[in-house]
Design a protein around this motif. Sequence first.
Motif, PDB file in Angstrom:
ATOM      1  N   ARG A  32      15.718  19.008  37.455  1.00  0.00           N
ATOM      2  CA  ARG A  32      15.996  17.657  37.938  1.00  0.00           C
ATOM      3  C   ARG A  32      17.453  17.551  38.377  1.00  0.00           C
ATOM      4  O   ARG A  32      18.347  18.118  37.768  1.00  0.00           O
ATOM      5  N   HIS A  33      17.680  16.816  39.481  1.00  0.00           N
ATOM      6  CA  HIS A  33      19.053  16.587  39.933  1.00  0.00           C
ATOM      7  C   HIS A  33      19.828  15.893  38.816  1.00  0.00           C
ATOM      8  O   HIS A  33      19.352  14.919  38.226  1.00  0.00           O
ATOM      9  N   PRO A  34      21.040  16.378  38.486  1.00  0.00           N
ATOM     10  CA  PRO A  34      21.789  15.821  37.355  1.00  0.00           C
ATOM     11  C   PRO A  34      22.115  14.341  37.489  1.00  0.00           C
ATOM     12  O   PRO A  34      22.323  13.666  36.473  1.00  0.00           O
ATOM     13  N   ALA A  35      22.155  13.819  38.715  1.00  0.00           N
ATOM     14  CA  ALA A  35      22.474  12.405  38.901  1.00  0.00           C
ATOM     15  C   ALA A  35      21.228  11.522  38.910  1.00  0.00           C
ATOM     16  O   ALA A  35      21.345  10.297  38.866  1.00  0.00           O
ATOM     17  N   TYR A  36      20.053  12.149  38.950  1.00  0.00           N
ATOM     18  CA  TYR A  36      18.832  11.349  38.952  1.00  0.00           C
ATOM     19  C   TYR A  36      18.511  10.950  37.517  1.00  0.00           C
ATOM     20  O   TYR A  36      18.462  11.790  36.619  1.00  0.00           O
ATOM     21  N   PRO A  37      18.289   9.651  37.237  1.00  0.00           N
ATOM     22  CA  PRO A  37      18.050   9.202  35.862  1.00  0.00           C
ATOM     23  C   PRO A  37      16.801   9.820  35.237  1.00  0.00           C
ATOM     24  O   PRO A  37      15.750   9.892  35.893  1.00  0.00           O
ATOM     25  N   ALA A  38      16.929  10.269  34.008  1.00  0.00           N
ATOM     26  CA  ALA A  38      15.800  10.895  33.313  1.00  0.00           C
ATOM     27  C   ALA A  38      14.633   9.935  33.157  1.00  0.00           C
ATOM     28  O   ALA A  38      13.483  10.361  33.021  1.00  0.00           O
ATOM     29  N   THR A  39      14.942   8.633  33.175  1.00  0.00           N
ATOM     30  CA  THR A  39      13.892   7.624  33.021  1.00  0.00           C
ATOM     31  C   THR A  39      13.225   7.263  34.345  1.00  0.00           C
ATOM     32  O   THR A  39      12.267   6.494  34.366  1.00  0.00           O
ATOM     33  N   GLY A  40      13.743   7.797  35.446  1.00  0.00           N
ATOM     34  CA  GLY A  40      13.171   7.499  36.752  1.00  0.00           C
ATOM     35  C   GLY A  40      11.734   7.995  36.857  1.00  0.00           C
ATOM     36  O   GLY A  40      11.353   9.014  36.274  1.00  0.00           O
ATOM     37  N   LYS A  41      10.925   7.280  37.613  1.00  0.00           N
ATOM     38  CA  LYS A  41       9.499   7.591  37.687  1.00  0.00           C
ATOM     39  C   LYS A  41       9.190   8.848  38.502  1.00  0.00           C
ATOM     40  O   LYS A  41       8.073   9.354  38.463  1.00  0.00           O
ATOM     41  N   THR A  49      13.667  15.047  43.262  1.00  0.00           N
ATOM     42  CA  THR A  49      14.875  14.313  42.866  1.00  0.00           C
ATOM     43  C   THR A  49      16.107  14.801  43.612  1.00  0.00           C
ATOM     44  O   THR A  49      17.153  14.142  43.577  1.00  0.00           O
ATOM     45  N   TRP A  50      15.992  15.933  44.291  1.00  0.00           N
ATOM     46  CA  TRP A  50      17.107  16.475  45.066  1.00  0.00           C
ATOM     47  C   TRP A  50      17.111  15.989  46.505  1.00  0.00           C
ATOM     48  O   TRP A  50      18.047  16.256  47.256  1.00  0.00           O
ATOM     49  N   ARG A  51      16.064  15.302  46.920  1.00  0.00           N
ATOM     50  CA  ARG A  51      16.007  14.777  48.289  1.00  0.00           C
ATOM     51  C   ARG A  51      16.915  13.551  48.390  1.00  0.00           C
ATOM     52  O   ARG A  51      16.819  12.631  47.567  1.00  0.00           O
ATOM     53  N   CYS A  52      17.781  13.515  49.369  1.00  0.00           N
ATOM     54  CA  CYS A  52      18.731  12.411  49.515  1.00  0.00           C
ATOM     55  C   CYS A  52      18.008  11.067  49.562  1.00  0.00           C
ATOM     56  O   CYS A  52      18.449  10.084  48.963  1.00  0.00           O
ATOM     57  N   LYS A  53      16.885  11.025  50.280  1.00  0.00           N
ATOM     58  CA  LYS A  53      16.162   9.772  50.459  1.00  0.00           C
ATOM     59  C   LYS A  53      15.619   9.255  49.135  1.00  0.00           C
ATOM     60  O   LYS A  53      15.346   8.059  49.003  1.00  0.00           O
ATOM     61  N   THR A  98      28.880  15.125  41.081  1.00  0.00           N
ATOM     62  CA  THR A  98      27.776  14.166  41.049  1.00  0.00           C
ATOM     63  C   THR A  98      26.636  14.602  41.958  1.00  0.00           C
ATOM     64  O   THR A  98      25.464  14.551  41.583  1.00  0.00           O
ATOM     65  N   HIS A  99      26.984  15.041  43.160  1.00  0.00           N
ATOM     66  CA  HIS A  99      25.949  15.406  44.127  1.00  0.00           C
ATOM     67  C   HIS A  99      25.534  16.874  44.023  1.00  0.00           C
ATOM     68  O   HIS A  99      24.351  17.198  44.142  1.00  0.00           O
ATOM     69  N   GLY A 100      26.493  17.760  43.885  1.00  0.00           N
ATOM     70  CA  GLY A 100      26.193  19.157  43.608  1.00  0.00           C
ATOM     71  C   GLY A 100      25.555  19.946  44.730  1.00  0.00           C
ATOM     72  O   GLY A 100      24.814  20.905  44.488  1.00  0.00           O
ATOM     73  N   TYR A 101      25.865  19.591  45.977  1.00  0.00           N
ATOM     74  CA  TYR A 101      25.208  20.277  47.085  1.00  0.00           C
ATOM     75  C   TYR A 101      25.987  21.476  47.620  1.00  0.00           C
ATOM     76  O   TYR A 101      25.461  22.224  48.447  1.00  0.00           O
ATOM     77  N   ALA A 102      27.182  21.680  47.160  1.00  0.00           N
ATOM     78  CA  ALA A 102      27.983  22.798  47.672  1.00  0.00           C
ATOM     79  C   ALA A 102      27.291  24.137  47.417  1.00  0.00           C
ATOM     80  O   ALA A 102      27.383  25.064  48.233  1.00  0.00           O
ATOM     81  N   ALA A 103      26.596  24.241  46.307  1.00  0.00           N
ATOM     82  CA  ALA A 103      25.928  25.489  45.951  1.00  0.00           C
ATOM     83  C   ALA A 103      24.528  25.587  46.543  1.00  0.00           C
ATOM     84  O   ALA A 103      23.891  26.651  46.461  1.00  0.00           O
ATOM     85  N   LYS A 104      24.057  24.490  47.129  1.00  0.00           N
ATOM     86  CA  LYS A 104      22.690  24.454  47.653  1.00  0.00           C
ATOM     87  C   LYS A 104      22.630  24.570  49.178  1.00  0.00           C
ATOM     88  O   LYS A 104      21.655  25.090  49.725  1.00  0.00           O
ATOM     89  N   LEU A 105      23.650  24.059  49.845  1.00  0.00           N
ATOM     90  CA  LEU A 105      23.614  23.957  51.300  1.00  0.00           C
ATOM     91  C   LEU A 105      24.698  24.811  51.944  1.00  0.00           C
ATOM     92  O   LEU A 105      25.771  25.013  51.363  1.00  0.00           O
ATOM     93  N   THR A 106      24.430  25.293  53.142  1.00  0.00           N
ATOM     94  CA  THR A 106      25.441  26.017  53.907  1.00  0.00           C
ATOM     95  C   THR A 106      26.441  25.010  54.482  1.00  0.00           C
ATOM     96  O   THR A 106      26.195  23.795  54.468  1.00  0.00           O
TER      97      THR A 106
END
Length: 216
Positions: A32-41, A49-53, A98-106
């Motif tokens: 799960r994305h670290p910024a996405y709430p664990a209680t989120g549905k 949870t990693w999709r920006c939208k 918070t976002h953590g995309y440096a390691a995921k995206l070029t």
Amino acid sequence: LPKEDALASIVRGGRLYDNWYAEGRKPKPLTRHPAYPATGKVAKYKAATWRCKECHGWDYQGEKGVYAKGVHYTGIRGIRRAADKSVEEIIKIMSDATHGYAAKLTYRDLRDLANFVSKGQIDMNRYIDRKTGASKGNRNKHVAYYTTICATCHGNRGTKIITMEPLGHVAVDNPWAAFHMLLNGHPAEEMPALRVLETNVLVDVLSYLQSLPMKR
């Protein structure tokens, strides 16, 4: 970037905003994305949870927009305030802890996504009624754009592609997503981005889509 290349970057960024791992044909995140709430549905669907939208919404307004309630609610702010910020500043934000995309995206991914955030957002409330989801366009005005471009794949009734819901259903059920995809295309699919057309033309096309059959 030259004007033509900038537009291509923006629409690719729009597809990355939708689903960057599909667009880039990258492995789906397994946690799960670290910024996405664990209680989120949506928390149990870890990759989603990693999709920006998923946090910022199809209307880019986050918790003040369509995602103010319902299954996609997270309480996270939208990206409207980032419109017109510099690409470098947006890349820095996307790369932070918070976002953590440096390691995921070029770098190209980050640049295209930042171009979309900076220059590609539109005010969805201007084109789609927030309460009803109805397009504010004229459904009869630009039908030819649908019949000469979209119908090639989707058919005249919007039901030709059997691996997806009829276009009429998609446009009524989630017009904000439909409008985003009209502008930017669909991640990793052949659907063309139509952003090169005037936005007022596309809102008319969206209105026409909402008049198509909801069922096959």
